[in-house]
Write a protein that holds these residues in place. Structure first.
Motif, mmCIF file in Angstrom:
data_model
loop_
_atom_site.group_PDB
_atom_site.id
_atom_site.type_symbol
_atom_site.label_atom_id
_atom_site.label_comp_id
_atom_site.label_asym_id
_atom_site.label_seq_id
_atom_site.Cartn_x
_atom_site.Cartn_y
_atom_site.Cartn_z
ATOM 1 N N ASP A 174 -0.109 -8.216 5.830
ATOM 2 C CA ASP A 174 1.006 -8.469 6.745
ATOM 3 C C ASP A 174 2.343 -8.529 6.006
ATOM 4 O O ASP A 174 3.379 -8.102 6.533
ATOM 5 C CB ASP A 174 0.772 -9.775 7.507
ATOM 6 C CG ASP A 174 -0.285 -9.626 8.594
ATOM 7 O OD1 ASP A 174 -0.493 -8.489 9.043
ATOM 8 O OD2 ASP A 174 -0.885 -10.637 8.989
ATOM 9 N N SER A 175 2.321 -9.051 4.790
ATOM 10 C CA SER A 175 3.550 -9.097 3.998
ATOM 11 C C SER A 175 4.031 -7.692 3.663
ATOM 12 O O SER A 175 5.238 -7.415 3.699
ATOM 13 C CB SER A 175 3.316 -9.894 2.703
ATOM 14 O OG SER A 175 2.982 -11.233 2.984
ATOM 15 N N ILE A 176 3.094 -6.806 3.336
ATOM 16 C CA ILE A 176 3.460 -5.414 3.047
ATOM 17 C C ILE A 176 4.017 -4.737 4.293
ATOM 18 O O ILE A 176 5.023 -4.015 4.242
ATOM 19 C CB ILE A 176 2.236 -4.651 2.500
ATOM 20 C CG1 ILE A 176 1.880 -5.172 1.106
ATOM 21 C CG2 ILE A 176 2.492 -3.153 2.475
ATOM 22 C CD1 ILE A 176 0.571 -4.637 0.562
ATOM 23 N N ARG A 177 3.369 -4.968 5.426
ATOM 24 C CA ARG A 177 3.864 -4.383 6.673
ATOM 25 C C ARG A 177 5.283 -4.848 6.968
ATOM 26 O O ARG A 177 6.152 -4.057 7.360
ATOM 27 C CB ARG A 177 2.924 -4.739 7.819
ATOM 28 C CG ARG A 177 1.600 -3.998 7.769
ATOM 29 C CD ARG A 177 0.566 -4.613 8.688
ATOM 30 N NE ARG A 177 -0.651 -3.813 8.757
ATOM 31 C CZ ARG A 177 -1.826 -4.252 9.194
ATOM 32 N NH1 ARG A 177 -1.925 -5.515 9.609
ATOM 33 N NH2 ARG A 177 -2.873 -3.456 9.218
ATOM 34 N N ALA A 178 5.535 -6.135 6.792
ATOM 35 C CA ALA A 178 6.885 -6.664 7.015
ATOM 36 C C ALA A 178 7.869 -6.011 6.057
ATOM 37 O O ALA A 178 8.997 -5.660 6.441
ATOM 38 C CB ALA A 178 6.890 -8.179 6.842
ATOM 39 N N ALA A 179 7.470 -5.829 4.799
ATOM 40 C CA ALA A 179 8.350 -5.223 3.799
ATOM 41 C C ALA A 179 8.696 -3.778 4.160
ATOM 42 O O ALA A 179 9.845 -3.339 4.027
ATOM 43 C CB ALA A 179 7.694 -5.285 2.420
ATOM 44 N N VAL A 180 7.698 -3.029 4.611
ATOM 45 C CA VAL A 180 7.948 -1.631 4.991
ATOM 46 C C VAL A 180 8.892 -1.564 6.190
ATOM 47 O O VAL A 180 9.806 -0.721 6.235
ATOM 48 C CB VAL A 180 6.612 -0.926 5.298
ATOM 49 C CG1 VAL A 180 6.867 0.472 5.862
ATOM 50 C CG2 VAL A 180 5.755 -0.830 4.040
ATOM 51 N N LEU A 181 8.688 -2.436 7.162
ATOM 52 C CA LEU A 181 9.565 -2.460 8.325
ATOM 53 C C LEU A 181 10.996 -2.827 7.923
ATOM 54 O O LEU A 181 11.966 -2.226 8.412
ATOM 55 C CB LEU A 181 9.038 -3.441 9.366
ATOM 56 C CG LEU A 181 7.735 -3.054 10.078
ATOM 57 C CD1 LEU A 181 7.245 -4.203 10.959
ATOM 58 C CD2 LEU A 181 7.918 -1.796 10.912
ATOM 59 N N GLU A 182 11.142 -3.796 7.052
ATOM 60 C CA GLU A 182 12.485 -4.184 6.590
ATOM 61 C C GLU A 182 13.155 -3.040 5.847
ATOM 62 O O GLU A 182 14.356 -2.806 5.997
ATOM 63 C CB GLU A 182 12.384 -5.423 5.701
ATOM 64 C CG GLU A 182 12.033 -6.688 6.473
ATOM 65 C CD GLU A 182 11.730 -7.859 5.570
ATOM 66 O OE1 GLU A 182 11.796 -9.011 6.052
ATOM 67 O OE2 GLU A 182 11.434 -7.637 4.376
ATOM 68 N N ASP A 183 12.386 -2.328 5.056
ATOM 69 C CA ASP A 183 12.922 -1.181 4.330
ATOM 70 C C ASP A 183 13.355 -0.065 5.275
ATOM 71 O O ASP A 183 14.237 0.740 4.951
ATOM 72 C CB ASP A 183 11.868 -0.656 3.348
ATOM 73 C CG ASP A 183 12.393 0.457 2.464
ATOM 74 O OD1 ASP A 183 13.272 0.181 1.613
ATOM 75 O OD2 ASP A 183 11.936 1.610 2.626
ATOM 76 N N ARG A 234 8.736 -4.391 -4.303
ATOM 77 C CA ARG A 234 7.773 -5.409 -4.736
ATOM 78 C C ARG A 234 6.370 -5.089 -4.214
ATOM 79 O O ARG A 234 5.364 -5.330 -4.900
ATOM 80 C CB ARG A 234 8.225 -6.792 -4.276
ATOM 81 C CG ARG A 234 9.469 -7.296 -5.004
ATOM 82 C CD ARG A 234 9.707 -8.771 -4.748
ATOM 83 N NE ARG A 234 10.049 -9.050 -3.363
ATOM 84 C CZ ARG A 234 11.282 -9.029 -2.886
ATOM 85 N NH1 ARG A 234 12.306 -8.724 -3.688
ATOM 86 N NH2 ARG A 234 11.522 -9.312 -1.616
ATOM 87 N N ALA A 235 6.301 -4.570 -2.997
ATOM 88 C CA ALA A 235 4.999 -4.178 -2.447
ATOM 89 C C ALA A 235 4.392 -3.038 -3.255
ATOM 90 O O ALA A 235 3.178 -3.038 -3.542
ATOM 91 C CB ALA A 235 5.158 -3.774 -0.984
ATOM 92 N N GLU A 236 5.207 -2.069 -3.633
ATOM 93 C CA GLU A 236 4.713 -0.947 -4.428
ATOM 94 C C GLU A 236 4.254 -1.414 -5.808
ATOM 95 O O GLU A 236 3.252 -0.917 -6.351
ATOM 96 C CB GLU A 236 5.817 0.115 -4.570
ATOM 97 C CG GLU A 236 6.219 0.793 -3.269
ATOM 98 C CD GLU A 236 5.199 1.801 -2.776
ATOM 99 O OE1 GLU A 236 4.127 1.952 -3.422
ATOM 100 O OE2 GLU A 236 5.442 2.433 -1.733
ATOM 101 N N ALA A 237 4.967 -2.393 -6.370
ATOM 102 C CA ALA A 237 4.574 -2.911 -7.685
ATOM 103 C C ALA A 237 3.224 -3.605 -7.614
ATOM 104 O O ALA A 237 2.386 -3.467 -8.525
ATOM 105 C CB ALA A 237 5.646 -3.875 -8.193
ATOM 106 N N LEU A 238 2.965 -4.358 -6.548
ATOM 107 C CA LEU A 238 1.667 -5.005 -6.374
ATOM 108 C C LEU A 238 0.561 -3.971 -6.209
ATOM 109 O O LEU A 238 -0.539 -4.131 -6.765
ATOM 110 C CB LEU A 238 1.704 -5.942 -5.165
ATOM 111 C CG LEU A 238 2.401 -7.291 -5.352
ATOM 112 C CD1 LEU A 238 2.524 -8.015 -4.022
ATOM 113 C CD2 LEU A 238 1.647 -8.152 -6.363
#
Length: 382
Positions: free
Chosen positions: A315-324, A361-365
């Motif tokens: 869910d954190s990744i999904r939120a990050a992609v949407l914010e991007d 940050r999501a891509e780094a993880l």
């Protein structure tokens, strides 16, 4: 001669509900209910007429309602109930065509005092409204009273509508188009249609997608029975089928399973859909593909902790992609009435303002832990 329209005009400023029943003739509605509603932030009055097992709705200003009542209700019903904030009045039609007041009483405060009463008034869906989905769910009785054993469910449904309302209340549009992915047999789709089409008086079109043909057929039957002409359901797989190519204002995904949520979000992002409401479900992809690779290794030791961490990471990744992609995202605890006791809702509104850093940050993880996550693939980094 007492005219019921004149009596209605007296209580109109504080009207809670008016009910006209026992018609004098065979033609026309069997019952009419009047209640105040908010449409685009302004007080209006809704007339709901029941005829041949169907409900018809009209919205009026105060003067428009009184004029309509004079023409369509006066002398046509034997019993009338006018319920206002401080009192209720009952009337019966006499042989000479006038109305006689047969009862009246002060409206007593509900248990818990004025504060509890005010909280109930704040509910977007109220007891006494003809919401057929709530009747079928067993939340309302057939006369639209709350089943007290289902009061928690009533509150939870109102919470869902409240979350949607908070995201769109500033909209001035007169129409809305919504796609509901993985709708299943959830009555929230029907309640969402009621909220926009009936309560807000908007021209509403909702398409519900589901994989099961029997579920889709059943939902279409229910929509027809309710008289919801702008609501239809179709068999479709969001991961591979061609979906609606018209302009869409809102995407809803309530428990679209695993990566189906990602495909629904990708559809919304690629089409620039303004509003997204997503409650993910059974998120296995990251859990099945992640391996140890850094400071989070301790959280991957035990199965149940690993599962929860991976769900939160997804869910954190999904939120990050949407914010991007230019969305403002809220992550909200959503207490669902039909599935697991606690879920997270991603509520996103498109602003066009990208939030830098989250996607990186999501891509780094992903690089460190080697997991797969579909939304990262479906929406390439800009």
């Amino acid at each position: 001669m007492a005219k019921i329209t004149q009596e209605l005009a007296i209580v109109l400023p504080t009207l809670g509900k008016a009910v006209f029943s026992q018609p004098t003739g065979k033609d026309g509605p069997q019952k009419v209910e009047l209640r105040p509603v908010l449409i685009k932030g302004e007080r209006r009055y809704q007339a709901e007429s029941f005829q041949n097992s169907k409900a018809f709705h009209q919205n009026f200003t105060d003067l428009g309602l009184l004029s309509w009542a004079e023409e369509n209700l006066e002398g046509r019903f034997r019993q009338v109930l006018l319920s206002a904030e401080t009192e209720s009045r009952q009337y019966v039609l006499k042989r000479d065509g006038s109305y006689k007041k047969t009862g009246g009483a002060a409206v007593l405060p509900r248990p818990g005092g004025a504060q509890a009463h005010n909280r109930e008034k704040d509910y977007l869906l109220r007891e006494g409204e003809n919401i057929p989905a709530l009747v079928d769910l067993g939340v309302f009785t057939k006369d639209f009273s709350i089943v007290r054993a289902k009061y928690d469910k009533f509150r939870q449904i109102n919470r869902f509508v409240e979350l949607v309302d908070q995201g769109v209340r500033d909209e001035k549009a007169e129409r809305i188009r919504i796609l509901d992915f993985g709708c299943g047999k959830s009555y929230l789709t029907f309640i969402l249609y009621y909220y926009f089409a009936v309560r807000r008086g908007m021209e509403t079109e909702i398409i519900g997608y589901d994989l099961k043909a029997d579920v889709v057929a059943r939902c279409n039957e229910i929509a027809a029975r309710y008289g919801y002409t702008g609501l239809r359901f179709e068999v479709a797989d969001v991961t591979k089928d061609r979906l609606a190519d018209t302009e869409i204002d809102m995407v809803v995904t309530l428990h679209a399973c695993d990566t189906a949520t990602d495909y629904a979000l990708a559809y919304a992002v690629k089409r620039g859909v303004k509003h997204i409401f997503s409650v993910p479900c059974c998120q296995h992809e990251v859990n099945l593909s992640i391996h140890k690779g850094g400071e989070l290794d301790l959280l991957l030791e035990h199965g149940i902790i690993r599962e929860r961490v991976c769900a939160l990471l997804t869910d954190s990744i999904r939120a990050a992609v949407l914010e991007d992609a230019g969305y403002e995202v809220d992550v909200i605890e959503f207490v669902d009435f039909e599935h697991s006791p606690k879920n997270l809702m991603l509520r996103a509104n498109f602003t066009g303002r990208r939030r830098s850093g989250s996607r990186e940050r999501a891509e780094a993880l992903r690089a460190a832990y080697g997991f797969e996550q579909s939304l990262l693939e479906l929406i390439p980094q800009k």
